[in-house]
Design a protein around this motif. Structure first.
Motif, mmCIF file in Angstrom:
data_model
loop_
_atom_site.group_PDB
_atom_site.id
_atom_site.type_symbol
_atom_site.label_atom_id
_atom_site.label_comp_id
_atom_site.label_asym_id
_atom_site.label_seq_id
_atom_site.Cartn_x
_atom_site.Cartn_y
_atom_site.Cartn_z
ATOM 1 N N TRP A 48 0.999 -1.151 0.109
ATOM 2 C CA TRP A 48 0.041 0.026 0.005
ATOM 3 C C TRP A 48 0.874 1.286 0.024
ATOM 4 O O TRP A 48 0.330 2.267 -0.742
ATOM 5 C CB TRP A 48 -0.954 0.075 1.189
ATOM 6 C CG TRP A 48 -2.050 -0.983 0.964
ATOM 7 C CD1 TRP A 48 -3.482 -0.311 0.627
ATOM 8 C CD2 TRP A 48 -2.260 -2.344 1.054
ATOM 9 N NE1 TRP A 48 -4.315 -1.278 0.571
ATOM 10 C CE2 TRP A 48 -3.663 -2.583 0.762
ATOM 11 C CE3 TRP A 48 -1.422 -3.233 1.477
ATOM 12 C CZ2 TRP A 48 -4.442 -3.899 0.977
ATOM 13 C CZ3 TRP A 48 -2.028 -4.642 1.440
ATOM 14 C CH2 TRP A 48 -3.385 -5.008 1.201
ATOM 15 N N SER A 86 1.398 5.139 -2.016
ATOM 16 C CA SER A 86 1.243 6.327 -1.660
ATOM 17 C C SER A 86 2.496 6.948 -1.800
ATOM 18 O O SER A 86 2.371 8.450 -2.148
ATOM 19 C CB SER A 86 1.048 6.298 -0.195
ATOM 20 O OG SER A 86 2.148 5.532 0.478
ATOM 21 N N VAL A 141 -3.339 2.734 2.979
ATOM 22 C CA VAL A 141 -4.734 2.329 3.695
ATOM 23 C C VAL A 141 -4.213 1.474 4.827
ATOM 24 O O VAL A 141 -4.885 1.290 6.066
ATOM 25 C CB VAL A 141 -5.574 1.614 2.592
ATOM 26 C CG1 VAL A 141 -6.841 1.130 3.510
ATOM 27 C CG2 VAL A 141 -6.181 2.831 1.770
ATOM 28 N N GLN A 142 -3.235 0.400 4.570
ATOM 29 C CA GLN A 142 -3.059 -0.746 5.719
ATOM 30 C C GLN A 142 -1.948 -1.182 5.475
ATOM 31 O O GLN A 142 -1.257 -1.033 4.164
ATOM 32 C CB GLN A 142 -4.245 -1.674 5.786
ATOM 33 C CG GLN A 142 -4.455 -2.348 4.403
ATOM 34 C CD GLN A 142 -5.441 -3.438 4.474
ATOM 35 O OE1 GLN A 142 -6.489 -3.224 5.035
ATOM 36 N NE2 GLN A 142 -5.278 -4.676 3.554
ATOM 37 N N GLY A 157 -5.236 -1.324 9.322
ATOM 38 C CA GLY A 157 -5.935 0.073 8.727
ATOM 39 C C GLY A 157 -5.986 1.114 9.612
ATOM 40 O O GLY A 157 -6.906 1.965 9.655
ATOM 41 N N VAL A 215 -9.043 5.782 2.052
ATOM 42 C CA VAL A 215 -9.007 4.995 1.017
ATOM 43 C C VAL A 215 -9.594 5.607 -0.322
ATOM 44 O O VAL A 215 -10.478 5.659 -1.099
ATOM 45 C CB VAL A 215 -10.367 3.920 0.989
ATOM 46 C CG1 VAL A 215 -10.399 2.604 0.284
ATOM 47 C CG2 VAL A 215 -10.465 3.188 2.424
ATOM 48 N N ASN A 244 -8.776 6.808 -4.212
ATOM 49 C CA ASN A 244 -8.269 6.158 -5.321
ATOM 50 C C ASN A 244 -8.205 7.238 -6.456
ATOM 51 O O ASN A 244 -8.029 6.778 -7.568
ATOM 52 C CB ASN A 244 -9.279 5.056 -5.894
ATOM 53 C CG ASN A 244 -10.727 5.352 -5.805
ATOM 54 O OD1 ASN A 244 -11.061 6.541 -6.066
ATOM 55 N ND2 ASN A 244 -11.563 4.388 -5.872
ATOM 56 N N ARG A 275 -13.227 8.500 -3.649
ATOM 57 C CA ARG A 275 -12.923 7.276 -2.794
ATOM 58 C C ARG A 275 -14.445 6.567 -3.451
ATOM 59 O O ARG A 275 -15.423 7.100 -3.489
ATOM 60 C CB ARG A 275 -12.882 7.430 -1.466
ATOM 61 C CG ARG A 275 -14.229 8.464 -0.862
ATOM 62 C CD ARG A 275 -13.946 8.731 0.463
ATOM 63 N NE ARG A 275 -13.591 7.644 1.513
ATOM 64 C CZ ARG A 275 -14.437 7.281 2.259
ATOM 65 N NH1 ARG A 275 -15.872 7.904 2.411
ATOM 66 N NH2 ARG A 275 -14.242 6.319 3.262
ATOM 67 N N GLU A 276 -14.284 5.094 -3.339
ATOM 68 C CA GLU A 276 -15.036 4.264 -4.099
ATOM 69 C C GLU A 276 -15.910 3.818 -2.751
ATOM 70 O O GLU A 276 -15.526 3.380 -1.578
ATOM 71 C CB GLU A 276 -14.750 3.059 -4.631
ATOM 72 C CG GLU A 276 -15.565 2.245 -5.406
ATOM 73 C CD GLU A 276 -15.105 0.913 -6.187
ATOM 74 O OE1 GLU A 276 -15.738 0.079 -6.313
ATOM 75 O OE2 GLU A 276 -13.908 1.028 -6.411
ATOM 76 N N THR A 286 -5.524 8.618 3.138
ATOM 77 C CA THR A 286 -4.741 7.324 2.959
ATOM 78 C C THR A 286 -5.045 6.643 1.537
ATOM 79 O O THR A 286 -6.160 6.691 0.949
ATOM 80 C CB THR A 286 -5.707 6.092 4.076
ATOM 81 O OG1 THR A 286 -6.949 6.154 3.923
ATOM 82 C CG2 THR A 286 -5.546 6.652 5.734
ATOM 83 N N GLN A 322 -5.323 3.932 -1.523
ATOM 84 C CA GLN A 322 -5.835 2.854 -1.878
ATOM 85 C C GLN A 322 -4.896 2.259 -3.021
ATOM 86 O O GLN A 322 -4.349 2.747 -3.899
ATOM 87 C CB GLN A 322 -7.182 2.728 -2.422
ATOM 88 C CG GLN A 322 -7.416 1.235 -2.784
ATOM 89 C CD GLN A 322 -7.583 0.345 -1.643
ATOM 90 O OE1 GLN A 322 -6.683 0.020 -1.012
ATOM 91 N NE2 GLN A 322 -8.957 -0.106 -1.398
ATOM 92 N N THR A 323 -4.647 0.867 -3.007
ATOM 93 C CA THR A 323 -3.903 0.166 -4.260
ATOM 94 C C THR A 323 -4.806 0.585 -5.538
ATOM 95 O O THR A 323 -5.859 0.711 -5.439
ATOM 96 C CB THR A 323 -3.670 -0.950 -3.871
ATOM 97 O OG1 THR A 323 -5.104 -1.684 -3.996
ATOM 98 C CG2 THR A 323 -3.028 -1.487 -2.799
#
Length: 263
Positions: A38, A42, A119-120, A127, A144, A146, A161-162, A180, A182-183
């Motif tokens: 992750w 970032s 994110v984690q 997380g 999260v 994206n 973010r989704e 944070t 997300q991949t």
């Protein structure tokens, strides 16, 4: 503009790993260390912001012993400008909340415009570090993320973010802020051999807790959990293989379902 990216060197277990004698950790010979997946996203997000704006500095920060140097050097090889590693013997076994407290002191010293966390982590999968870090710093945060766009003129970040069901939430956050990442938000770059060699000439500062006006008691007070034990998952009796025709297999499955439901 300055972007701080907390990163973590995570444990990758061998297929055949052994636990410590006391059952609270893994035998070091069974562990390989690598930069958290992750965090690679970032770092890439920060580097893309630096390439889009003049004078942007990217600083990577990690809490860890000498094993963390390899991950920091990888970030420097990809294009980060500086690295900071915080370590004290009292941080051995620190949980996500304690690490967040230490990172907060380091981030405050840097006074960045943006903090980008993964994110984690792939080993602890809590997380919690990024969210706890935002709380310690009193920063607005979005989890999260994206998609990220930064407007230097207004010092705001527009992020996506989704959500559940495929919905996308679009937010505009005034900076400084913490996100944070997300991949999949980008495609992390690979460092060239030349960049890997040059990374060792970039600043990598090692800081103790005292330099951040922290001590072991302050870190312990921030902690929320401790590892009591690790153990291998108990194996069941295994699968029951059913042979025969389709009708025979279907009949046996129906019998098993009835037995489980009644028992």
């Amino acid at each position: 503009m300055k972007v701080v990216v907390p990163v973590k060197q995570v444990a990758n277990l061998d297929d055949e790993f052994e636990l410590d004698d006391d059952g609270t950790g893994v035998d070091p010979d069974s562990v390989e260390w690598e930069l958290n997946e992750w965090d690679t996203f970032s770092v890439e997000a920060a580097l893309q912001l630096a390439e889009a704006g003049d004078g942007t500095e990217v600083v990577v920060v990690s809490v860890g012993d000498e094993e963390a140097d390899e991950g920091l050097l990888a970030c420097l090889a990809k294009g980060a400008d500086r690295a900071v590693r915080i370590w004290d013997d009292g941080l051995e076994g620190a949980d996500a909340l304690a690490v967040a407290r230490v990172l907060a002191a380091a981030v405050e010293r840097e006074s960045p415009d943006l903090v980008l966390c993964g994110v984690q982590s792939s080993d602890a999968v809590a997380g919690a570090t990024g969210v706890a870090l935002a709380a310690h710093l009193g920063l607005p945060r979005v989890a999260v993320v994206n998609k990220l766009d930064y407007d230097a003129a207004s010092s705001t970040a527009t992020v996506e973010r989704e959500l559940e069901g495929g919905l996308v939430e679009v937010l505009r956050v005034r900076c400084p802020a913490l996100l944070t990442i997300q991949t999949g938000i980008n495609e992390p770059r690979y460092a060239t051999l030349r960049a890997i060699k040059q990374a060792r000439d970039k600043p990598l500062e090692v800081v103790e807790l005292a330099a951040l006006a922290l001590d072991g008691a302050a870190v312990a007070q921030a902690a929320g959990a401790r590892t009591r034990a690790l153990r291998h998952h108990e194996k069941g009796e295994g699968a029951e293989m059913i042979d025969g025709s389709a009708a025979d297999v279907a009949g046996r499955i129906a019998e098993i379902v009835k037995e489980r439901m009644s028992g």
